[in-house]
Write a protein that holds these residues in place. Structure first.
Motif, PDB file in Angstrom:
ATOM      1  N   UNK A 345     -28.436  30.266  14.557  1.00  0.00           N
ATOM      2  CA  UNK A 345     -29.336  29.286  13.957  1.00  0.00           C
ATOM      3  C   UNK A 345     -30.429  29.961  13.134  1.00  0.00           C
ATOM      4  N   UNK A 346     -30.902  29.238  12.129  1.00  0.00           N
ATOM      5  CA  UNK A 346     -32.034  29.747  11.340  1.00  0.00           C
ATOM      6  C   UNK A 346     -33.280  29.871  12.206  1.00  0.00           C
ATOM      7  N   UNK A 347     -34.119  30.816  11.877  1.00  0.00           N
ATOM      8  CA  UNK A 347     -35.407  30.972  12.553  1.00  0.00           C
ATOM      9  C   UNK A 347     -36.507  30.713  11.537  1.00  0.00           C
ATOM     10  N   UNK A 348     -37.643  30.273  12.023  1.00  0.00           N
ATOM     11  CA  UNK A 348     -38.745  29.906  11.142  1.00  0.00           C
ATOM     12  C   UNK A 348     -39.818  30.988  11.145  1.00  0.00           C
ATOM     13  N   UNK A 349     -40.210  31.386   9.945  1.00  0.00           N
ATOM     14  CA  UNK A 349     -41.328  32.318   9.785  1.00  0.00           C
ATOM     15  C   UNK A 349     -42.503  31.518   9.239  1.00  0.00           C
ATOM     16  N   UNK A 350     -43.600  31.548   9.945  1.00  0.00           N
ATOM     17  CA  UNK A 350     -44.774  30.732   9.595  1.00  0.00           C
ATOM     18  C   UNK A 350     -45.670  31.458   8.599  1.00  0.00           C
ATOM     19  N   UNK A 351     -46.133  30.703   7.601  1.00  0.00           N
ATOM     20  CA  UNK A 351     -47.092  31.284   6.652  1.00  0.00           C
ATOM     21  C   UNK A 351     -48.431  31.533   7.330  1.00  0.00           C
TER      22      UNK A 351
END
Length: 520
Positions: A345-351
């Motif tokens: 699954x895709x992972x999220x990188x937060x700004x």
């Protein structure tokens, strides 16, 4: 809910709402109820908000000519707040969408004087949904008292919307002029809605609507053109970052590296890992995780690149088709390795917070901070790479080996070490591209597949081994792609860009900038 407006049901004994007024809002047909509600809003009855909250909560029943507020077994007279007995056959009050909008607007009117900006913004939004001529006194009063520039602009739009429903043609024409000066997408939507509807029959007002719409369209067109230009430059900067590393591994070393996209993916996952370390161990410094993520993404991808060069590509120099097949197999292995380590699954990188939001340049043009940072980052990487190749000892060795390997070896240059360092540099720049991409979208095992073809197109179009050509090609393809998207759609635009590149290469196989003299 009553506490929100400073009133409770139990306080209504001392307030002025009469039984007839309460019933006129709760009972009868919707048109009569709305007219009664608008009359009481204009009157400014202090008991009205608490009763409206009960209406909105569906706790009001009517029987005879009276309204009652019912909370479980607790029944009170809607006008006096005194305990009461619910008569047999009492009916629930049903609010349709129109009535619900009117109730929300009436409640919003009481919040327009709130000291909280968020509460006033919410009230303006609710008021906008039911804006009509009857709301003008409330809107004008709020507009005169409003100090926040953004909310004041919203209130002006709500006032213009309410004025468009006026029975006076002059007021409606005045509203069209106000909307023309406002020149926002919302103003255009209001004008188009009024023109498309059947409510407007006055020819003078219709002409004013058309003139206002034309003026708004002309003003918004500038923002739309500027938006396309900015998104084109933004896409070009991303393509530049993705292609710079390939300009070394393919343009200077002749390796058709199909795993270049996976090196970008490694840089993105390195950024994800650094983010998680900061979130877990250094939450107070989270906004600065990107400062460490940049070198981490470079080093992670450069290390993988060094391993690939020493383990695979050093045996394949001079055989470009075999490097293509070998690197394709490597790309599959890297993707599967990431799936096994981080999941499919895709992972999220937060700004970071300072990269969130954007500059509001025009009413329909906002420049996101993260895109602006990526454009500046791409420029810094370009300058650094150019200086490295042109001004440093490593750059001199790289240029000498790529131009004449036997002669460089005779002069004492360790060509094997230079190959490893050059390939690692190209891989590290790909990792930096992955770090940048992580700030504008989710990170997944297939991240690099979206950019590998575009990266090769940029390098080939710009001229093999030509960094200046890579810059021109990246920005050119980004701008052309975005302009064509607005005209033909995303899919057709991609096809048209590919056709343009193929035709260009047919006419000029050496690309925009060709090698000359001894370099050739």
């Amino acid at each position: 809910m009553g506490a929100t407006l400073g009133l409770t049901i139990g306080q209504q004994e001392a307030l002025a709402l009469t039984a007839e007024e309460a019933y006129s809002i709760a009972g009868g047909d919707n048109d009569a109820r709305i007219a009664a509600l608008q009359k009481l809003v204009a009157k400014g009855d202090p008991a009205l908000p608490a009763f409206l909250e009960a209406l909105a909560a569906d706790t009001v029943k009517v029987a005879g000519n009276k309204a009652y507020i019912v909370y479980g077994d607790d029944v009170k007279d809607a006008a006096t707040g005194a305990p009461a007995k619910l008569p047999e056959g009492a009916e629930d009050v049903v609010n349709n969408n129109r009535m619900s909008s009117e109730i929300d607007a009436a409640l919003a009117a009481g919040k327009l004087a709130s000291p909280d900006v968020a509460a006033r913004a919410e009230a303006i939004d609710a008021l906008s949904n039911a804006a009509d001529e009857s709301k003008l006194p409330v809107i004008e009063k709020a507009l005169a008292a409003e100090t926040d520039a953004k909310l004041k602009s919203l209130l002006k739009a709500v006032r213009a919307k309410a004025m468009l429903t006026s029975s006076d043609a002059g007021t409606r024409i005045e509203a069209t002029k106000a909307l023309a000066e406002d020149a926002t997408p919302e103003a255009r939507a209001l004008l188009m809605e009024r023109m498309a509807g059947t409510d407007e029959t006055d020819p003078a007002v219709k002409g004013a609507l058309q003139l206002a719409l034309d003026k708004v369209n002309r003003k918004l067109a500038w923002g739309e053109y500027a938006g396309v230009l900015f998104t084109g430059i933004s896409l070009g900067s991303i393509l530049l970052l993705a292609a710079l590393g390939l300009a070394i591994t393919y343009g200077l070393m002749g390796v058709i590296n199909m795993a270049h996209g996976e090196l970008m993916m490694i840089g993105a996952y390195a950024t994800f890992a650094v983010q998680n370390v900061f979130r877990t161990h250094f939450p107070g410094a989270f906004d600065w995780y990107i400062v460490l993520a940049v070198p981490a993404s470079f080093m992670a991808a450069a290390l993988v690149g060094a391993v690939l060069e020493r383990g695979v590509f050093r045996f394949l120099y001079g055989r470009p088709l075999e490097t293509l097949l070998a690197s394709w197999g490597v790309s599959l292995m890297l993707m599967q390795g990431v799936r096994s380590l981080f999941g499919a699954q895709n992972v999220q990188v937060e700004n970071p917070s300072w990269m969130s939001g954007g500059f509001d340049i025009l009413s329909n043009l906002t420049l996101p901070y993260n895109r602006l940072v990526i454009i500046a980052f791409a420029a810094l990487v370009l300058v650094g790479m150019t200086l490295l190749i042109a001004r440093t000892r490593l750059g001199l060795f790289v240029r000498s080996v790529t131009q004449n390997r036997p002669m460089a070896s005779c002069m004492g240059v360790n060509t094997a070490r230079v190959d490893t360092m050059a390939f690692s540099l190209g891989a590290g720049i790909a990792g930096l591209a992955g770090c940048a991409l992580s700030q504008i979208g989710n990170v997944g095992p297939d991240l690099g597949q979206n950019y590998i073809v575009d990266s090769f197109m940029v390098v080939v179009l710009g001229g093999v081994g030509q960094i200046a050509g890579t810059v021109y090609a990246a920005l050119g393809l980004g701008l052309i792609n975005k302009f064509l998207e607005g005209w033909a759609g995303a899919v057709l635009a991609k096809i048209m860009v590919l056709v343009i590149v193929v035709i260009f290469i047919q006419k000029r196989p050496q690309g925009i900038f060709a090698l000359k003299g001894r370099e050739a």
